[in-house]
Design a protein around this motif. Sequence first.
Motif, PDB file in Angstrom:
ATOM      1  N   GLY A   1    -146.017 -25.679   2.577  1.00 58.24           N
ATOM      2  CA  GLY A   1    -147.406 -25.311   2.710  1.00 58.24           C
ATOM      3  C   GLY A   1    -148.106 -26.203   3.707  1.00 58.24           C
ATOM      4  N   GLN A   2    -149.399 -25.954   3.895  1.00 51.28           N
ATOM      5  CA  GLN A   2    -150.183 -26.727   4.859  1.00 51.28           C
ATOM      6  C   GLN A   2    -150.656 -28.061   4.287  1.00 51.28           C
TER       7      GLN A   2
ATOM      8  N   GLN B   1    -141.568 -13.468   5.985  1.00 47.69           N
ATOM      9  CA  GLN B   1    -141.466 -14.876   5.664  1.00 47.69           C
ATOM     10  C   GLN B   1    -142.505 -15.220   4.607  1.00 47.69           C
TER      11      GLN B   1
ATOM     12  N   LEU C   1    -139.387 -23.918   2.798  1.00 45.17           N
ATOM     13  CA  LEU C   1    -140.746 -23.512   3.144  1.00 45.17           C
ATOM     14  C   LEU C   1    -141.700 -24.642   2.797  1.00 45.17           C
TER      15      LEU C   1
ATOM     16  N   SER D   1    -146.570 -16.320  -1.526  1.00 50.98           N
ATOM     17  CA  SER D   1    -146.961 -14.967  -1.113  1.00 50.98           C
ATOM     18  C   SER D   1    -145.960 -13.920  -1.590  1.00 50.98           C
TER      19      SER D   1
ATOM     20  N   VAL E   1    -149.414 -21.700  -0.273  1.00 47.54           N
ATOM     21  CA  VAL E   1    -150.782 -22.163  -0.069  1.00 47.54           C
ATOM     22  C   VAL E   1    -151.168 -23.072  -1.227  1.00 47.54           C
TER      23      VAL E   1
ATOM     24  N   GLN F   1    -145.047 -17.426   2.367  1.00 48.43           N
ATOM     25  CA  GLN F   1    -145.983 -18.511   2.641  1.00 48.43           C
ATOM     26  C   GLN F   1    -146.380 -19.201   1.358  1.00 48.43           C
TER      27      GLN F   1
END
Length: 115
Positions: free
Chosen positions: A106-107, A1, A104, A25, A5, A3
């Motif tokens: 991010g944080q 998966q 997807l 990623s 950032v 990611q």
Amino acid sequence: QAQLVESGGGSVQTGGSLRLSCRASRSIFSFKVMGWYRQAPGSERELVATMTAGGFTNYADSVKGRATISKDMAKNTVDLQMSSLKPEDSGTYYCTAALGGSALWGQGTLVTVSS
């Protein structure tokens, strides 16, 4: 998966500029759409800017002329350059990417614009 950032958030005064960066990623070549959303406290998450795989861009009316979204395929990043920042630009900025049938996220990175 894969990611995502984010980086580049921070505090800035009204009229200032910020550059947000989102690093994936994996190769972003296969992402159909990448973009940025933001969410202020007590508010819903809203679109800021998106870019398709073909390079078509879309901006929220509130940031048109002040924001530029760009991708770097070699670095697997999508950046958001914002200028002439206003207090209402404050919030948590989220990077997003569409891959297949899923999204997807991010944080998030916090942007605070003070008057």
